[in-house]
Structure formats: C-alpha cells, structure tokens
Design an enzyme around this catalytic site. Structure first.
Site, PDB file in Angstrom:
ATOM      1  CB  THR A   1      37.799  49.878  36.137  1.00 42.86           C
ATOM      2  OG1 THR A   1      38.487  50.082  34.922  1.00 42.86           O
ATOM      3  CG2 THR A   1      36.375  49.461  35.873  1.00 42.86           C
TER       4      THR A   1
ATOM      5  CB  ALA B   1      48.212  55.901  45.491  1.00 38.61           C
TER       6      ALA B   1
ATOM      7  CE  LYS C   1      40.429  39.009  39.796  1.00 37.92           C
ATOM      8  NZ  LYS C   1      39.523  39.789  39.023  1.00 37.92           N
TER       9      LYS C   1
ATOM     10  N   GLY D   1      32.493  39.860  41.801  1.00 39.60           N
ATOM     11  CA  GLY D   1      32.211  41.308  41.722  1.00 39.60           C
ATOM     12  C   GLY D   1      31.185  41.778  42.728  1.00 39.60           C
TER      13      GLY D   1
ATOM     14  CB  ILE E   1      27.418  38.181  43.594  1.00 39.68           C
ATOM     15  CG1 ILE E   1      27.001  38.300  42.125  1.00 39.68           C
ATOM     16  CG2 ILE E   1      26.520  37.203  44.344  1.00 39.68           C
ATOM     17  CD1 ILE E   1      27.104  36.982  41.345  1.00 39.68           C
TER      18      ILE E   1
ATOM     19  N   GLY F   1      36.662  45.694  28.474  1.00 37.76           N
ATOM     20  CA  GLY F   1      37.233  45.839  29.822  1.00 37.76           C
ATOM     21  C   GLY F   1      36.857  44.715  30.773  1.00 37.76           C
TER      22      GLY F   1
ATOM     23  CD  GLU G   1      41.450  39.552  35.989  1.00 34.55           C
ATOM     24  OE1 GLU G   1      42.320  39.969  36.750  1.00 34.55           O
ATOM     25  OE2 GLU G   1      40.254  39.865  36.112  1.00 34.55           O
TER      26      GLU G   1
ATOM     27  CG  ASP H   1      39.577  35.860  37.285  1.00 40.95           C
ATOM     28  OD1 ASP H   1      40.077  36.774  37.957  1.00 40.95           O
ATOM     29  OD2 ASP H   1      38.346  35.718  37.142  1.00 40.95           O
TER      30      ASP H   1
ATOM     31  CE  LYS I   1      36.937  36.502  39.842  1.00 34.87           C
ATOM     32  NZ  LYS I   1      36.418  36.732  38.493  1.00 34.87           N
TER      33      LYS I   1
HETATM   34  N1  HSE Z   1      38.354  39.195  34.496  1.00 33.56           N
HETATM   35  C1  HSE Z   1      37.375  38.992  35.515  1.00 33.56           C
HETATM   36  C2  HSE Z   1      36.153  38.359  34.871  1.00 33.56           C
HETATM   37  C3  HSE Z   1      37.018  40.317  36.139  1.00 33.56           C
HETATM   38  O1  HSE Z   1      36.063  38.328  33.632  1.00 33.56           O
HETATM   39  O2  HSE Z   1      35.299  37.864  35.573  1.00 33.56           O
HETATM   40  C4  HSE Z   1      36.320  40.196  37.463  1.00 33.56           C
HETATM   41  O3  HSE Z   1      37.033  39.472  38.417  1.00 33.56           O
END
Ligand code: HSE
Length: 425
Positions: A10, A40, A102, A131, A133, A184, A187, A198, A202
C-alpha cells in the site's frame, strides 16, 4: 539520486505512484531527478497498485540495502524484526533511511537514531505519525520557538472510524472493526489499533519530538477502545460529549504525562468533530497558543506524501535536527499515572431501588470527589438501571479508590466503567 524501496504494498506502491504523478512539481522543488531503481517484495508475482516497469524487483531485500549504487532506502514493510535488521544494515552501509514504521521507531528508535548519527546519515520517519499530516516537521520546524504545553491527538484512524460509526449509526464494535479491516485501515494485528498500541507508538514519537527527550514507549500508559459500549457512546452524546481515542503528552509541574485512552471531549470542540478515519493533532505552544493539524492518518498516497517529503528534505538538506529533533536531549521525570488529575465519567449498572444514588455519591464524597452531573436510564427487565456520572477534577488514585469501594456495594451489577473527560480548550 537512486532510491531502493523495501515493500511495494500500500505505502510503497503509493510512493511510486505519487513520484510518477507529481514528478514535475517534485523536480521543480528539488532540482533532482528521483529514481526508484530497486524494489524488494515478498513475492514477485503478487499484484501491485503501481507500475513497476522501471524498477529492478527482487525478493531479497538485503540485495537493496547492500547495493552500493543506492543512496536512500525507504523501509515500507513494517514489523520490528526483519525491518530492523534491514534498517541497521542500510545505515551501516552509509545510506539514509526513511521509514513509515512507527512500531520500529517507537521501540528501537533510540538505538537506530544513535547509529544513524554515528554513521552520519539521516533516519527520517514523518510518515510514522498521523500518515500524511506533517506533524513532526511542524513540531521540529514551525513550532521550534515554543515550549510545548500539550500535544493531544486522534492518531489512530481505525479507532476513530469505529467510534464514529458506533455514535452516528449505532453500529456494533465488532462489526465496524471488520469493516475497518476490509477497508485496509487496521494494522496487520488489529489489537494494535483497538488496544491503543498503535496510538502509543505514535505518541511516544510525538512526545520525544515535542519535548526533546529519548523515545520512551515503556512510559506511555495505554488503554484501548475495546471496552467502550453502545451505552457509553449514547450517554456521552446525551451529556454533550463525544468519545474520542486520544494520545496526550503534556508536562505538568515538570513531569511528563504520556497517556493513550478513550476520552470524553465537549461536542463543540474541534477534535470532537474529527470523524471517520481522519486524524488530527492539537498542539499548544506557549508562544503560538493552540494549533490544530488535520488530515488522513493512513492510506497509500497520503502516507506516501509524508515519505516523499522526507526524501525532499534529504535532497535539499533541509533537515533541521540532529537526533530526536533536538541538538541536546533533555530528561524529564515521568508523572505517576495515579497522580494524573482529570475529570472522569463513571458508568454503573445498579439495582434500581431507593438509596442507591445516595450510597454511590456518599462513597465518592468520602474520597473527596463531587458529582458534576448524573443521568440514570434504561431500566431493564431485571429492575436494573444504568447510571452515568461526571465527577469534578480529581486525582486518578482517589477515583480508583472510590470505585473499588463502590464496586463492593451489593446493588452494583457489573464492573464500573471509568473514562477520562478532558476539556482541551
Ligand atoms: N492502523 C493505523 C490507523 C494505520 O488506523 O491509524 C496508520 O498508522
């Protein structure tokens, strides 16, 4: 400049597409032709979202990090083991590295950034947080005159999508999570999204850039959204709040708080109106006041935008930082989570009989907690009532002591739910 890209999924596919679509603008900005010469992938035969005709594709990622013709490696495969080995090898081979990973930066960033400094190369990771920002660049560059008072962000799109759908369409948590996976957003392991891991990755990165300290993932207190129920969402609405999953970093009395948790915020505040998969980060600086950054926190081209901006910085030499954004790192003591002061929302399921509310408020009063508002509703067949309470501002330790005691009353039917309430104005 020759670029090797690890991962053409992606984000990697998005980078190739954006570099192709915007090549004239990027050339005008940099004066340099950017060539993705090598890529790769896990499997050469897998379908890709980008045209890869000009790229030498290999299934051996080490071929790329060891290739002497490559100047910059983009690590876009994710994970903290294989990806780490590749990043270490690339840095040791004198290559600049840009990553969107991250988890890798939050857990191994201190070691990797120190290595990059020793080898005199850059390790950049704008795409790792929120992302598209440009929040790290804003903190490092645009806000560099400020003492940062607060960073508070909706930094997990999946969690925000789930909470928004639950509130606006009355949907079920599990059902929305499945959709987020299909779209999508989530994670590879969606517990990283719903249990706050997650967002904690961050937040650890944001705090280190905002406050100039080492990455301290182990100091982030983390709570996810998996225990948020439909009752909480509708009580919050009735009380004029929205439930958002926030990452908060702030310095209070010289101590650093880093916490990720669901939070009731007044409906009228800007962050309360950041919906769906979108991200937003509020930063308060002592000179500039409040500033807000809003945008797509995930997705192929939005994340590619941040990856390529790092590449442009390397080409133009416009990187302002040494390591961690600051020339001189500072050490800030941690705030003990039980010393954090907050307003709280409590939800209780109790037998509906005279004296219940009086007993609950008496127990709160014993711990020096007063009630700002209370709602009771949804009396079910078993003569039970849901009670929602908003407290005054109290120490977390007092609140926990009070709820442990409330829990022992025979009229309480399930575990008392506790959610932070924040007024971010
Ligand atoms: N799984 C993460 C989210 C993707 O939903 O924000 C971006 O880091």
């Amino acid at each position: 400049m020759n670029i090797g890209i690890l991962g053409l999924g992606t984000v990697g596919g998005g980078v190739v597409n954006v570099l192709n679509n915007n090549k004239d603008e990027i050339f005008a900005r940099t004066g340099e032709k950017i060539n993705i010469t090598h890529g790769a992938v896990k499997s050469i035969s897998e379908p890709r979202i980008c045209a890869d005709g000009d790229i030498n594709i290999t299934e051996d990622a080490f071929e790329i990090v060891n290739n002497t013709d490559i100047d910059v490696v983009l690590e876009l495969i994710g994970g903290t083991t294989f990806a780490k080995d590749l990043v270490v090898a690339a840095i040791n081979n004198g290559k600049h590295v840009i990553t969107a990973n991250k988890a890798l930066i939050a857990t191994h960033g201190n070691e990797l950034l120190t290595l990059a400094k020793q080898k005199n190369v850059h390790l950049l990771f704008e795409a790792a947080v929120a992302g598209g920002i440009p929040i790290l660049k804003s903190l490092e560059q645009g806000l560099s005159a400020n003492k940062i008072e607060l960073v508070a962000g909706i930094i997990n799109g999946t969690g925000n999508f789930i909470l928004t759908e639950m509130r606006d369409k009355g949907r079920d948590f599990a059902d929305v999570l499945k959709e987020a996976q299909a779209l999508g957003y989530a994670e590879a392991d969606p517990t990283f999204d719903v249990e706050g891991i997650d967002a904690a990755h961050k937040l650890a990165i944001l705090a280190s850039i905002a406050y100039g300290c080492e990455l301290q993932m182990n100091r982030v207190s983390t709570e996810g959204i998996s225990e948020i129920s439909g009752e909480d969402v509708s009580f919050a609405t009735e009380l004029n709040y929205s439930i958002k999953h926030l990452g908060i970093a702030k310095k209070v009395n010289g101590e650093l708080q880093m916490r990720v948790h669901p939070t009731l915020i007044p409906k009228t505040q800007l962050l309360a109106n950041v919906n769906g998969v979108m991200n937003a980060v509020l930063v308060k600086g002592n000179a500039v006041g409040p500033t807000l950054y809003y945008g797509a926190g995930a997705g192929a081209e939005a994340t590619a935008s941040a990856v390529i901006a790092d590449l442009v910085d390397i080409i133009k030499g416009t990187i302002s930082h040494d390591v961690f954004g600051w020339k001189k790192l500072v050490e800030i003591p941690s705030c003990n989570p039980s010393d954090v002061e907050s307003v709280f929302y409590l939800r209780l399921l109790a037998t509906d009989k005279p004296g219940v509310l009086a007993d609950i408020t008496a127990t709160l009063a014993k711990h020096n907690i007063s009630v700002e508002s209370v709602i009771q509703k949804q009396i079910d067949q078993q003569n039970n009532a849901h009670i929602a309470i908003i407290t005054n501002r109290v120490k977390t330790a007092n609140l926990h002591a009070a709820t442990v005691e409330i829990q022992t009353h025979e009229f309480i039917q399930e575990t008392v739910k506790i959610i932070h309430v924040e007024n971010l104005d």
